[in-house]
Design an enzyme around this catalytic site. Sequence first.
Site, PDB file in Angstrom:
ATOM      1  CB  SER A 102     -11.149  -3.790  -3.068  1.00  0.00           C
ATOM      2  OG  SER A 102     -10.020  -4.957  -2.699  1.00  0.00           O
TER       3      SER A 102
ATOM      4  CD  GLU B 165       5.704  11.068   5.754  1.00  0.00           C
ATOM      5  OE1 GLU B 165       5.193  10.534   4.366  1.00  0.00           O
ATOM      6  OE2 GLU B 165       5.623  10.312   6.683  1.00  0.00           O
TER       7      GLU B 165
ATOM      8  CG  HIS C 265      -1.725  -7.525  -4.874  1.00  0.00           C
ATOM      9  ND1 HIS C 265      -2.512  -8.354  -5.825  1.00  0.00           N
ATOM     10  CD2 HIS C 265      -2.943  -6.531  -4.252  1.00  0.00           C
ATOM     11  CE1 HIS C 265      -3.710  -7.778  -5.809  1.00  0.00           C
ATOM     12  NE2 HIS C 265      -3.843  -7.174  -4.858  1.00  0.00           N
TER      13      HIS C 265
ATOM     14  CG  HIS D  51     -10.432  -9.658  -2.608  1.00  0.00           C
ATOM     15  ND1 HIS D  51      -9.078  -9.998  -2.390  1.00  0.00           N
ATOM     16  CD2 HIS D  51     -10.362  -8.351  -2.698  1.00  0.00           C
ATOM     17  CE1 HIS D  51      -8.170  -9.000  -2.520  1.00  0.00           C
ATOM     18  NE2 HIS D  51      -8.956  -7.898  -2.599  1.00  0.00           N
TER      19      HIS D  51
END
Length: 497
Positions: free
Chosen positions: A109, A234, A328, A366
């Site tokens: 990317s 967090e 992925h 992509h």
Amino acid sequence: MKTSSLAIAVVLFASGAAAQDLPQASSDWFTAGQATIEQRLALQPNTNRARNVILLNADGNGVATNYAVRLFAGQQAGGLGDDHVLPQETFPHMALVKTYTTNGQTPDSAPTASAMMTGVKSKNTMINVSEEVVVGDCANLPGNELTTLAQISEEMGKSVGVVSTARITHATPAAVYAVTANRNWEDNTGLPEGCDTQLDIAAQLFEGVESGLIDLAMGGGRRHFVPVGTTSEEGNEGTRTDGRNLIEEMEALGAQYVWNDETFGALTDLGNAPIIGLFEDSHMMYEHDRTGEPSLAEMTAAAITALSTNEEGYFLSIEGGRVDHANHAGNLHRVLTDGVAFAEAVQMAIDMTDESDTLIIVTADHEHAIAMNGYCGRGSDITGLCMGVNNEGIEHTGEPLLGSDGKPYTVVGYLNGAGSVLIEQEDGTFSGERPEVTNEEAMDPDYLQQALVPMSSETHSGADVAAYAQGPYAHLLGGSIEQNVLFHIMHHAMTAE
């Protein structure tokens, strides 16, 4: 001699006969086709200068992934899926985009985003850097930095915003504001020893806010802005080792900082100060799991509202980053739910802007090694099993098709990934056979699609992606183009006389 009906039809067309004289003229398919032609005939190029440019990029959403999202969205709406139309698919202009890089048949990317931001292709792993530089080579970076569309927009007096569901320091969003010889240098701990020619990506975002380049940034990646020893909202620790708390530094510049849906909802004075939203320590949640943080459509709405206060207009980059991550993982359900969330963001951008002065381009950086099985009957659940074609009707037979091994298979699979049917044995070899799977098991949100080559993370592919456009100079998009051409379309639309 007997004349065929086909020959008669040819003669009718050749003699100028009306289409309604054809025997198929009463078909809904035929009338819909005629309506499409009428729409295309009525198209006129929009040659206004683009006051605003919005680039929406669903990371990893190539043609095949987009097809799966279309079916999923249509089936969720109660249809068969195939004939569903996603918001970007209503745009009048589109092209196929070649995504290879200067050194990669398959891209990552970083260079794909760089191509869209700078107008040139470059090497895998680097962001907004000339292909003359070796990946990770700090020493040769000076003089090889590329000027981005965001910088050009800022010089024109426009506002600039970047939104992503990935870490805001991840490759695609980073391409809006950063220059780096390695996309992985998200905070100072990634920089190699002695690298003093560039800042880490998070620090470059701070510089972008400080210089006035970046007016709004929203996504994940909070940990890269907070030092070790400092606990985030967090309860997690930051990763920076230089002692800098970039969030506090940006607040000191007057930026409004938000970190969950409550603080996001309380944003005030949109457009009067930089806005920084960091909603997770790493990537934002998948849409399927999202809680306590805004959706991509909600962030899109806030960004357009804030940036629209600039009379000179704006450039806005919006990324649906987690479509890529779910691919992925080989987890189709989360690919598709994030794909639908991206489509909702596209629709939000359409609804909040005027086609006369805003160019919107929707694309992907992509594709993935995703594959569609056949021959599935219509209505086969896109996340489920491939059902047989119904020769007596429209919807599938309800009976799953079988492979030569006598087992059913899913509509979608992957060429490689964590769902591989090959299992590593004790001696290090791989062997196995496809497991049985029911439609209910395949449609479980956590199911990993069956894959061939065993890999811990499924890969990208070099296949083309699509780009869709509406607004000023959208008609420049067409045919089969190199990815860097998208920059030139946006740049021309912004600067046209």
